[in-house]
Design a protein around this motif. Structure first.
Motif, PDB file in Angstrom:
ATOM      1  N   LEU A 189       0.825  -1.207   0.000  1.00  0.00           N
ATOM      2  CA  LEU A 189       0.000   0.000   0.000  1.00  0.00           C
ATOM      3  C   LEU A 189       0.863   1.262   0.000  1.00  0.00           C
ATOM      4  CD1 LEU A 189      -2.942  -0.845   2.430  1.00  0.00           C
ATOM      5  CD2 LEU A 189      -2.824  -1.080  -0.051  1.00  0.00           C
ATOM      6  N   GLU A 190       1.972   1.235   0.708  1.00  0.00           N
ATOM      7  CA  GLU A 190       2.857   2.408   0.759  1.00  0.00           C
ATOM      8  C   GLU A 190       3.489   2.674  -0.603  1.00  0.00           C
ATOM      9  OE1 GLU A 190       5.490   1.366   3.907  1.00  0.00           O
ATOM     10  OE2 GLU A 190       4.162   2.112   5.502  1.00  0.00           O
ATOM     11  N   ILE A 191       3.930   1.627  -1.273  1.00  0.00           N
ATOM     12  CA  ILE A 191       4.542   1.804  -2.600  1.00  0.00           C
ATOM     13  C   ILE A 191       3.491   2.252  -3.604  1.00  0.00           C
ATOM     14  CG2 ILE A 191       5.697   0.606  -4.501  1.00  0.00           C
ATOM     15  CD1 ILE A 191       7.065  -1.133  -2.398  1.00  0.00           C
ATOM     16  N   ALA A 192       2.295   1.684  -3.518  1.00  0.00           N
ATOM     17  CA  ALA A 192       1.219   2.106  -4.415  1.00  0.00           C
ATOM     18  C   ALA A 192       0.869   3.576  -4.189  1.00  0.00           C
ATOM     19  CB  ALA A 192      -0.007   1.229  -4.215  1.00  0.00           C
ATOM     20  N   ALA A 193       0.971   4.050  -2.951  1.00  0.00           N
ATOM     21  CA  ALA A 193       0.706   5.462  -2.664  1.00  0.00           C
ATOM     22  C   ALA A 193       1.723   6.359  -3.369  1.00  0.00           C
ATOM     23  CB  ALA A 193       0.726   5.703  -1.161  1.00  0.00           C
ATOM     24  N   ASP A 194       2.983   5.935  -3.420  1.00  0.00           N
ATOM     25  CA  ASP A 194       4.000   6.692  -4.158  1.00  0.00           C
ATOM     26  C   ASP A 194       3.649   6.764  -5.638  1.00  0.00           C
ATOM     27  OD1 ASP A 194       5.508   7.196  -1.922  1.00  0.00           O
ATOM     28  OD2 ASP A 194       6.964   5.600  -2.283  1.00  0.00           O
ATOM     29  N   LEU A 195       3.248   5.629  -6.182  1.00  0.00           N
ATOM     30  CA  LEU A 195       2.882   5.583  -7.603  1.00  0.00           C
ATOM     31  C   LEU A 195       1.678   6.474  -7.874  1.00  0.00           C
ATOM     32  CD1 LEU A 195       2.937   4.508 -10.481  1.00  0.00           C
ATOM     33  CD2 LEU A 195       1.803   2.414  -9.653  1.00  0.00           C
TER      34      LEU A 195
END
Length: 281
Positions: A189-195
């Motif tokens: 979820l954290e990486i998807a938030a960056d994207l």
């Protein structure tokens, strides 16, 4: 987390590139066991869009590109393509890829061109025009993918992490304890938030797994609007397709039936008090 400067650079590049997203490649991301297979089958049932089984192209081959030499040389491209076509996941694609068609579809002599060629060749083989890709592990390569495909459109599916953890724990792959399961769900979820921050609303759509099961018609129509495609009723009949999808047996059974509303909130009955305490911590 990506820097503000990097976000600005990517966003500027994206805004300059997206004049028309009608043929933009589609990437489906999400934590494993979040419904990525379901979503790919729904989208892949559109008469214009083809989404094969997972490719694992970036997470398998991107770290090894230095060993293939200059891909502008045909002999090196052929060697890389042959290695890709020999992997177990690619051999599972149905119908199988044709080597000559893949090589003919490569328009750029680099790794990204090979990725596009493979997906385009399979798409044309389905009699369709637009390709998509679904490999959960590719989320960790989103910067490389965005650099290669600046007009990409992202569908990110999110499921209640407690149900994710229970499903993932039973799968043949992944962690078997609630703590690493919770941490991996959080990491995705954290990486998807960056994207999402890098792409912005025009190119990133979050799909709630629970909403897709409860209101498939409305959610799929919204997805079609995001993709600039006409809604097709065939998308809601994804479970009738005869195309093989070589996932685990439980997933295959689920994908052969209409959306299962009882897949929501299973943690309330199946998760122990201790497991819930560990996950929520």
């Amino acid at each position: 987390m990506i820097s503000d400067q990097k976000i600005s650079q990517i966003s500027t590049s994206l805004s300059n590139s997206i004049e028309s997203t009608i043929e933009s490649p589609i990437f489906i991301f999400g934590c494993p066991r979040s419904g990525t297979s379901l979503l790919s089958r729904v989208i892949g049932s559109h008469p214009r869009i083809a989404i094969p089984f997972e490719s694992h192209l970036y997470n398998t081959f991107y770290p090894w590109l230095q060993y293939y030499g200059n891909l502008e040389l045909l002999i090196n491209r052929e060697r890389l393509v042959d290695d890709i076509l020999s992997t177990e996941v690619i051999r599972d694609w149905s119908p199988p890829l044709n080597r000559h068609e893949v090589l003919a579809a490569i328009s750029k002599p680099d790794f990204d061109g090979i990725v596009a060629g493979i997906l385009q060749a399979w798409t044309y083989g389905q009699g369709k025009q637009r390709w998509g890709e679904k490999t959960p592990a590719h989320l960790f390569y989103w910067r490389e993918i965005l650099n290669a495909f600046p007009k990409m459109l992202v569908l990110h599916i999110v499921r209640d992490g407690r149900d994710v953890a229970l499903s993932w724990k039973k799968a043949r792959f992944g962690p078997k304890h609630m703590y690493p399961l919770a941490k991996k769900w959080q990491q995705h979820l954290e990486i998807a938030a960056d994207l999402k921050e890098a792409l912005g609303g025009r190119a990133f759509l979050e799909v709630k797994y629970e909403e897709l099961l409860r209101e498939p018609g409305a959610i799929v129509r919204g997805i079609c609007g995001f993709l600039n495609e006409e809604f097709s009723p065939e998308m809601l009949s994804f479970y009738k397709t005869e195309t093989a999808y070589p996932t685990d047996q439980n997933n295959q059974q689920n994908l052969s039936r209409p959306p299962l509303i009882n897949n929501i909130g299973k943690w309330q009955q199946d998760m122990t008090v201790r497991q819930l305490r560990i996950f929520e911590a």
